[in-house]
Design a protein around this motif. Structure first.
Motif, PDB file in Angstrom:
ATOM      1  N   ILE A 106       0.832  -1.201   0.000  1.00 54.12           N
ATOM      2  CA  ILE A 106       0.000   0.000   0.000  1.00 54.12           C
ATOM      3  C   ILE A 106       0.869   1.255   0.000  1.00 54.12           C
ATOM      4  N   SER A 107       0.650   2.124  -0.981  1.00 52.84           N
ATOM      5  CA  SER A 107       1.339   3.425  -1.033  1.00 52.84           C
ATOM      6  C   SER A 107       0.560   4.338  -1.956  1.00 52.84           C
ATOM      7  N   LYS A 108       0.133   5.484  -1.447  1.00 52.57           N
ATOM      8  CA  LYS A 108      -0.627   6.407  -2.291  1.00 52.57           C
ATOM      9  C   LYS A 108       0.192   6.838  -3.495  1.00 52.57           C
ATOM     10  N   SER A 109       1.440   7.237  -3.269  1.00 54.55           N
ATOM     11  CA  SER A 109       2.273   7.725  -4.372  1.00 54.55           C
ATOM     12  C   SER A 109       2.857   6.601  -5.205  1.00 54.55           C
ATOM     13  N   GLY A 110       2.995   5.430  -4.594  1.00 58.12           N
ATOM     14  CA  GLY A 110       3.627   4.315  -5.287  1.00 58.12           C
ATOM     15  C   GLY A 110       5.124   4.467  -5.426  1.00 58.12           C
ATOM     16  N   GLU A 111       5.692   5.429  -4.697  1.00 54.64           N
ATOM     17  CA  GLU A 111       7.134   5.692  -4.812  1.00 54.64           C
ATOM     18  C   GLU A 111       7.830   5.649  -3.454  1.00 54.64           C
ATOM     19  N   SER A 112       7.205   5.016  -2.472  1.00 49.49           N
ATOM     20  CA  SER A 112       7.810   4.915  -1.146  1.00 49.49           C
ATOM     21  C   SER A 112       9.088   4.083  -1.221  1.00 49.49           C
ATOM     22  N   ASP A 113      10.219   4.678  -0.843  1.00 52.07           N
ATOM     23  CA  ASP A 113      11.506   3.987  -0.935  1.00 52.07           C
ATOM     24  C   ASP A 113      11.520   2.710  -0.104  1.00 52.07           C
ATOM     25  N   GLU A 114      10.923   2.772   1.094  1.00 56.79           N
ATOM     26  CA  GLU A 114      10.916   1.594   1.960  1.00 56.79           C
ATOM     27  C   GLU A 114      10.156   0.432   1.312  1.00 56.79           C
ATOM     28  N   LEU A 115       9.038   0.758   0.670  1.00 57.74           N
ATOM     29  CA  LEU A 115       8.220  -0.265   0.045  1.00 57.74           C
ATOM     30  C   LEU A 115       8.888  -0.812  -1.218  1.00 57.74           C
ATOM     31  N   LEU A 116       9.533   0.069  -1.963  1.00 54.49           N
ATOM     32  CA  LEU A 116      10.201  -0.365  -3.191  1.00 54.49           C
ATOM     33  C   LEU A 116      11.368  -1.297  -2.870  1.00 54.49           C
ATOM     34  N   GLY A 117      12.023  -1.075  -1.732  1.00 56.90           N
ATOM     35  CA  GLY A 117      13.084  -1.978  -1.309  1.00 56.90           C
ATOM     36  C   GLY A 117      12.548  -3.351  -0.977  1.00 56.90           C
ATOM     37  N   LEU A 118      11.345  -3.400  -0.425  1.00 53.88           N
ATOM     38  CA  LEU A 118      10.721  -4.680  -0.089  1.00 53.88           C
ATOM     39  C   LEU A 118      10.317  -5.448  -1.342  1.00 53.88           C
TER      40      LEU A 118
END
Length: 329
Positions: A106-118
């Motif tokens: 889940i990310s509104k922007s879709g550019e969360s660095d933490e999420l992209l690392g996952l």
């Protein structure tokens, strides 16, 4: 109250209108999501239904808080799920993830660095991923197997900063996934009760007539009995007498029947119960949920029901007050 706040700022009408604006914006966003729901949603439900592992939900900040609730909803409706914090995942918590799992990111922007690392770590494990984002063209949207568009263009926050509308839509979309999934899997109320055995909800969903009914010393009359016999039972046995013929229920006499009879005539004791009884009484069966029987009793103004088997053989009696004390409602 801070001195700088003017009376106009705290005007009742102004406060109410501001609240209405927030609710209106969020309601409009939910309606837009409903109308736009399409193939991607169906693909996401099918992906979750095919999952043989767990559903892993991840997000940062407010999205993470919504994700925790989403994971809890999946778990309570028959789909094992857990929340994984993206930061903690790269410091050992990734060990809980397996190749049979499905992840919801889940990310509104879709550019969360933490999420992209996952995402990279999940891809290496072969985990299928579902994105929930307001920007389908973002890196999150492009890298996941299924992307659900939140369709949120404006937050309810007047500065368009604090996550408000976006978290509401995300939460609702998570509920839609969970409910569509439980229906696809044939998850029943009885299954829900097994996962919620404690508290009022568990009692309401688990209590059956057999758990509450009286089985011994039943208020039974023969068809040849008179109202003299019935009056004794009505007084002693909470206002109901059951007329039985060859072990089967043929009728019921209640305190209400006695009252109506007294209104018509004075000498009632010699009147045959067969001429007073209700010959098609409402009855319950042992396997029925107590909540369903309570609903019938309240709908028809009944305080007690005979409990019978499939051939109308008397098995017991159940009282409304006993069902309510047992937590069936």
């Amino acid at each position: 109250m801070p001195a700088e706040l003017s009376a106009a700022v705290l005007d009742t009408h102004t406060i109410i209108e501001r609240g209405r604006r927030v609710l209106a914006l969020e309601a409009e966003a939910l309606t837009a999501s409903e109308h736009a729901l399409g193939d991607a949603f169906a693909d996401a439900v099918r992906l979750l239904a095919a999952c043989t592992g767990r559903v892993i939900v991840a997000g940062v900040g407010k999205s993470g808080l919504v994700g925790r609730k989403m994971a809890a909803t999946f778990t309570s409706t028959g789909t094992p799920a857990m929340f994984l914090h993206p930061v903690e995942s790269v410091h050992g918590d990734l060990g809980i993830v397996g190749p049979d799992d499905v992840a919801i990111l889940i990310s509104k922007s879709g550019e969360s660095d933490e999420l992209l690392g996952l995402i990279e770590a999940l891809a290496r494990l072969g985990v299928k991923m579902i994105a929930m984002t307001a920007v389908p063209s973002s890196r999150l949207g492009r890298l996941c197997d299924v992307t659900l568009d939140l369709l949120v263009k404006e937050e309810a926050c007047p500065h368009d900063l604090a996550p408000t509308t976006s978290t509401t839509v995300t939460l609702a979309l998570g509920d839609a996934l969970a409910v569509a999934l439980l229906q696809a899997k044939g998850f029943r109320a009885e299954d829900f009760a097994k996962l919620h055995p404690g508290g009022a909800l568990g009692r309401r969903l688990l209590t059956r007539v057999a758990d509450v009914m009286e089985r011994d010393n039943l208020p039974v009359l023969d068809r040849a009995a008179t109202m003299r016999d019935a009056v004794v039972l009505l007084a002693a046995r909470r206002g109901i007498a059951i007329v039985v013929e060859q072990e089967r229920v043929s009728g019921v006499v209640t305190a209400g029947d006695l009252t109506r009879l007294l209104q018509r005539q004075q000498d009632v004791l010699s009147v045959p119960v067969a001429s007073v009884m209700t010959t098609a009484p409402r009855m319950a069966e042992e396997h029925e949920l107590g909540s369903a029987v309570v609903h019938r009793m309240e709908t028809h103004g009944i305080m007690a029901m005979p409990v019978v088997d499939s051939e109308r053989r008397l098995a017991g009696i159940v009282h409304l007050h006993d069902l309510m004390r047992a937590g069936a409602v």
